[in-house]
Write a protein that holds these residues in place. Structure first.
Motif, PDB file in Angstrom:
ATOM      1  N   GLU A  41       5.319   4.480  -1.544  1.00 20.50           N
ATOM      2  CA  GLU A  41       6.272   4.777  -0.520  1.00 20.50           C
ATOM      3  C   GLU A  41       6.089   5.907   0.391  1.00 20.50           C
ATOM      4  O   GLU A  41       5.627   7.044  -0.023  1.00 20.50           O
ATOM      5  CB  GLU A  41       7.745   5.055  -1.080  1.00 20.50           C
ATOM      6  CG  GLU A  41       8.101   4.044  -2.046  1.00 20.50           C
ATOM      7  CD  GLU A  41       8.638   2.827  -1.563  1.00 20.50           C
ATOM      8  OE1 GLU A  41       9.013   2.711  -0.188  1.00 20.50           O
ATOM      9  OE2 GLU A  41       8.133   1.875  -1.994  1.00 20.50           O
ATOM     10  N   VAL A  43       7.573   8.372   2.986  1.00 19.48           N
ATOM     11  CA  VAL A  43       8.857   9.156   3.057  1.00 19.48           C
ATOM     12  C   VAL A  43       9.307   9.626   4.420  1.00 19.48           C
ATOM     13  O   VAL A  43       8.305  10.193   4.940  1.00 19.48           O
ATOM     14  CB  VAL A  43       8.960  10.149   1.904  1.00 19.48           C
ATOM     15  CG1 VAL A  43      10.425  10.987   1.868  1.00 19.48           C
ATOM     16  CG2 VAL A  43       8.638   9.637   0.628  1.00 19.48           C
ATOM     17  N   THR A  94      12.662   5.719   2.628  1.00 15.56           N
ATOM     18  CA  THR A  94      11.020   5.166   2.447  1.00 15.56           C
ATOM     19  C   THR A  94      10.802   3.781   2.965  1.00 15.56           C
ATOM     20  O   THR A  94      11.717   3.091   2.971  1.00 15.56           O
ATOM     21  CB  THR A  94      10.783   5.254   0.924  1.00 15.56           C
ATOM     22  OG1 THR A  94      11.347   3.932   0.115  1.00 15.56           O
ATOM     23  CG2 THR A  94      11.355   6.507   0.152  1.00 15.56           C
TER      24      THR A  94
END
Length: 109
Positions: A41, A43, A94
């Motif tokens: 992910e 962020v 995310t």
């Protein structure tokens, strides 16, 4: 710098600014969420992400342990994972690394 991406079918598109970090998680929940061994992910501060196109669908997961929620977002047409937001981290979201048009800039240091 602006990074672009979207879902598999193209119904949802996004533009995102520079990330705060890249997270690689291999917890059981992320394995189930992504259908693979781990989730990668990107962020980003929520106000640095613009989402356009079809409406994004959401599933709210509430932790059995902490009682906090996590909203998973996905394309309502093709079902592609479009990241999540966390109660524990307001103002942060995310985006999955694989949803970027050109993920070559992503580094998980």
């Amino acid at each position: 710098m602006t990074h672009t991406g979207g879902c598999v079918c193209g119904a949802v598109r996004f533009k995102a600014g520079e990330p705060l970090r890249v997270t690689i998680c291999h917890c059981t929940w992320c394995q189930r969420r992504t259908g693979t061994a781990f989730g990668t992910e990107v962020v980003i501060e929520a106000d640095k992400v613009e989402i356009a196109g079809d409406a994004v669908a959401r599933y709210r997961h509430v932790s059995d342990e902490s009682g906090r929620w996590l909203d998973v977002e996905f394309c309502s047409r093709c079902g592609a994972n479009l990241g999540f937001t966390l109660e524990a981290a307001p103002g942060i979201r995310t985006l999955p690394a694989g949803t970027f048009d050109d993920p070559s800039w992503i580094r998980a240091d």
